[in-house]
Design a protein around this motif. Structure first.
Motif, PDB file in Angstrom:
ATOM      1  N   ILE A   9       0.832  -1.202   0.000  1.00 47.32           N
ATOM      2  CA  ILE A   9       0.000   0.000   0.000  1.00 47.32           C
ATOM      3  C   ILE A   9       0.869   1.254   0.000  1.00 47.32           C
ATOM      4  CG2 ILE A   9      -1.770  -1.222   1.340  1.00 47.32           C
ATOM      5  CD1 ILE A   9      -1.103   0.729   3.652  1.00 47.32           C
ATOM      6  N   LYS A  10       0.243   2.366  -0.398  1.00 47.10           N
ATOM      7  CA  LYS A  10       0.867   3.679  -0.341  1.00 47.10           C
ATOM      8  C   LYS A  10      -0.060   4.624   0.408  1.00 47.10           C
ATOM      9  CE  LYS A  10       3.574   3.470  -4.628  1.00 47.10           C
ATOM     10  NZ  LYS A  10       3.858   4.170  -5.921  1.00 47.10           N
ATOM     11  N   VAL A  11       0.531   5.482   1.237  1.00 44.96           N
ATOM     12  CA  VAL A  11      -0.238   6.465   1.997  1.00 44.96           C
ATOM     13  C   VAL A  11       0.132   7.846   1.464  1.00 44.96           C
ATOM     14  CG1 VAL A  11      -0.766   7.403   4.265  1.00 44.96           C
ATOM     15  CG2 VAL A  11      -0.196   4.972   4.023  1.00 44.96           C
ATOM     16  N   ARG A  12      -0.875   8.618   1.061  1.00 48.23           N
ATOM     17  CA  ARG A  12      -0.642   9.958   0.499  1.00 48.23           C
ATOM     18  C   ARG A  12      -1.217  11.022   1.421  1.00 48.23           C
ATOM     19  NH1 ARG A  12      -3.521  13.540  -2.700  1.00 48.23           N
ATOM     20  NH2 ARG A  12      -5.250  12.064  -2.918  1.00 48.23           N
ATOM     21  N   VAL A  13      -0.409  12.043   1.749  1.00 50.18           N
ATOM     22  CA  VAL A  13      -0.848  13.115   2.644  1.00 50.18           C
ATOM     23  C   VAL A  13      -0.302  14.447   2.132  1.00 50.18           C
ATOM     24  CG1 VAL A  13      -0.806  11.537   4.605  1.00 50.18           C
ATOM     25  CG2 VAL A  13       1.142  13.012   4.180  1.00 50.18           C
ATOM     26  N   LEU A  14      -0.892  15.523   2.643  1.00 49.88           N
ATOM     27  CA  LEU A  14      -0.370  16.863   2.388  1.00 49.88           C
ATOM     28  C   LEU A  14       0.268  17.428   3.651  1.00 49.88           C
ATOM     29  CD1 LEU A  14      -3.198  18.374   0.149  1.00 49.88           C
ATOM     30  CD2 LEU A  14      -0.967  17.513  -0.547  1.00 49.88           C
ATOM     31  N   GLY A  15      -0.367  17.210   4.784  1.00 52.16           N
ATOM     32  CA  GLY A  15       0.176  17.657   6.061  1.00 52.16           C
ATOM     33  C   GLY A  15      -0.709  17.135   7.169  1.00 52.16           C
ATOM     34  N   THR A  16      -0.197  16.239   7.998  1.00 49.65           N
ATOM     35  CA  THR A  16      -1.035  15.590   8.992  1.00 49.65           C
ATOM     36  C   THR A  16      -0.176  14.737   9.909  1.00 49.65           C
ATOM     37  OG1 THR A  16      -3.013  14.233   9.253  1.00 49.65           O
ATOM     38  CG2 THR A  16      -1.440  13.527   7.603  1.00 49.65           C
ATOM     39  N   SER A  17      -0.802  14.052  10.868  1.00 48.71           N
ATOM     40  CA  SER A  17      -0.102  13.154  11.791  1.00 48.71           C
ATOM     41  C   SER A  17      -0.741  11.773  11.704  1.00 48.71           C
ATOM     42  CB  SER A  17      -0.193  13.675  13.230  1.00 48.71           C
ATOM     43  OG  SER A  17       0.392  14.959  13.342  1.00 48.71           O
ATOM     44  N   PHE A  18       0.104  10.773  11.478  1.00 46.98           N
ATOM     45  CA  PHE A  18      -0.435   9.427  11.297  1.00 46.98           C
ATOM     46  C   PHE A  18       0.656   8.394  11.560  1.00 46.98           C
ATOM     47  CE2 PHE A  18       1.511  10.714   7.408  1.00 46.98           C
ATOM     48  CZ  PHE A  18       2.038   9.574   6.843  1.00 46.98           C
ATOM     49  N   LEU A  19       0.228   7.138  11.697  1.00 50.31           N
ATOM     50  CA  LEU A  19       1.129   6.020  11.954  1.00 50.31           C
ATOM     51  C   LEU A  19       0.974   4.986  10.848  1.00 50.31           C
ATOM     52  CD1 LEU A  19       1.839   4.176  15.249  1.00 50.31           C
ATOM     53  CD2 LEU A  19       0.866   2.862  13.378  1.00 50.31           C
ATOM     54  N   VAL A  20       2.096   4.388  10.464  1.00 54.53           N
ATOM     55  CA  VAL A  20       2.080   3.276   9.508  1.00 54.53           C
ATOM     56  C   VAL A  20       2.925   2.150  10.080  1.00 54.53           C
ATOM     57  CG1 VAL A  20       2.673   2.466   7.196  1.00 54.53           C
ATOM     58  CG2 VAL A  20       1.807   4.799   7.515  1.00 54.53           C
ATOM     59  N   GLN A  21       2.388   0.929  10.051  1.00 54.39           N
ATOM     60  CA  GLN A  21       3.143  -0.248  10.492  1.00 54.39           C
ATOM     61  C   GLN A  21       3.189  -1.252   9.351  1.00 54.39           C
ATOM     62  OE1 GLN A  21       2.121  -3.947  13.082  1.00 54.39           O
ATOM     63  NE2 GLN A  21       2.486  -2.288  14.522  1.00 54.39           N
TER      64      GLN A  21
END
Length: 332
Positions: free
Chosen positions: A185-197
């Protein structure tokens, strides 16, 4: 070759048994020097493996790698800036011999016109790290994790590759979306707070959004938007998604200096401990939801915490590698 160097090699090429893996983990706890050796050999292995293209080359490289670390494991060399594509030829023949005693190592890859300096950050067992990316994005990297990113991001795109677990506070830049590549998978953001495992040992890839907005995408499903406090699991077997609303504090608490539990359910404590120690704790739902505890975790080992939990609650535990089984005292 020394025994523990052989164990490191077997661990990296995924051929060690559970008993050998436990022996290696115990050896890593003995000293910082052991952890540094593991980090350097892991960095070397990841670098050389990325440049070798087929199974035969990988097997030959592994043989050369084992021979080399048995005779010159203490040598330190620098990766010099070389014109491409000559670098690829050199790497295929010689990079396997480089011993880099630093968690951060550098590669140069060809983007057809320019040389790109790629930085890899690797953390071993019981290690956590916080650092700043070139765009001022803040990253917390958990144990057993590797993050790869360029020394300078492109003007229209910021892209990193993750193996393991990381929490991101992304610097907002509407002109350059931030991408996290986590294998499937790919995670796309502009500006934020998140976790990926994204651990190889798990059968899922996890994304949790604390604030802002992110989209996840894959060749297996259409792009999907995630809302704050949502946890999305991509299940590798079956290529399916599982979504739920959670208390994100339980999943991101590992980035702090300590964990404080105040009459919290064992179910939620387990979520925190899994992230803090990088383990997989299993407990039946009825025990986990009916047992509450209060205690603080600072620098104690997992076994020290589990032993303390046994003293304050009617439970017992069994620790096997990365797995911990919690049952009721007197039960089977």
């Amino acid at each position: 070759m020394l025994k523990h160097e052989e164990l490191i090699v077997k661990y990296l090429d995924k051929s060690c048994t559970r008993e050998e893996e436990e022996e290696l983990l115990a050896w890593l706890e003995v000293s910082e020097e052991n952890k540094e050796l593991f980090s350097s050999l892991s960095s070397l292995w990841l670098m050389s493996k990325a440049e070798l293209e087929d199974d035969l080359e990988t097997e030959l490289a592994l043989a050369r790698f084992r021979e080399r670390i048995g005779t010159e494991k203490s040598s330190i060399r620098e990766v010099q800036k070389v014109k491409l594509p000559l670098l690829y030829k050199i790497l295929q023949v010689a990079a396997i011999f480089l011993i880099l005693f630093n968690v951060v190592y550098f590669l140069y890859k060809d983007d057809k016109e320019n040389e790109i300096r790629i930085i890899n950050r690797l953390l071993t067992a019981d290690s956590k790290g916080k650092f700043i990316l070139p765009d001022s994005t803040v990253v917390w990297l958990n144990a057993h994790s590797v993050l790869e990113y360029p020394e300078h991001f492109a003007e229209d795109k910021r892209e990193v590759h993750l193996k393991g677990e990381a929490y991101f506070e992304v610097k907002k830049d509407s002109a350059a979306p931030f991408w996290v590549n986590a294998d499937d998978i790919k995670v796309r953001v502009l500006g934020t707070s998140f976790l990926v495992q994204n651990y190889d040992k798990n059968d899922y890839v996890e994304t949790i959004l604390t604030e802002g907005a992110v989209n996840i995408t894959s060749s297996h499903f259409k792009e999907m938007a995630i809302v704050p406090n949502e946890r999305v699991l991509y299940l590798k077997k079956g290529d399916s998604l599982k979504c739920e609303i959670v208390n994100t504090n339980y999943y991101t608490s590992w980035i702090n200096e300590k964990l404080v539990f105040d009459n919290l359910s064992l179910a939620n404590i387990i979520i925190n401990l899994n992230k803090w120690y990088g383990v997989d704790i299993e407990c039946s739902k009825d025990i986990a939801e009916s047992t509450n505890m209060s205690f603080t975790v600072c620098r104690e080992s997992l076994d020290e915490i589990l032993e303390a939990m046994e003293e304050i609650a009617p439970i017992r535990y069994k620790h096997e590698g990365y797995k911990v089984y919690i049952t009721k005292k007197g039960g089977k």
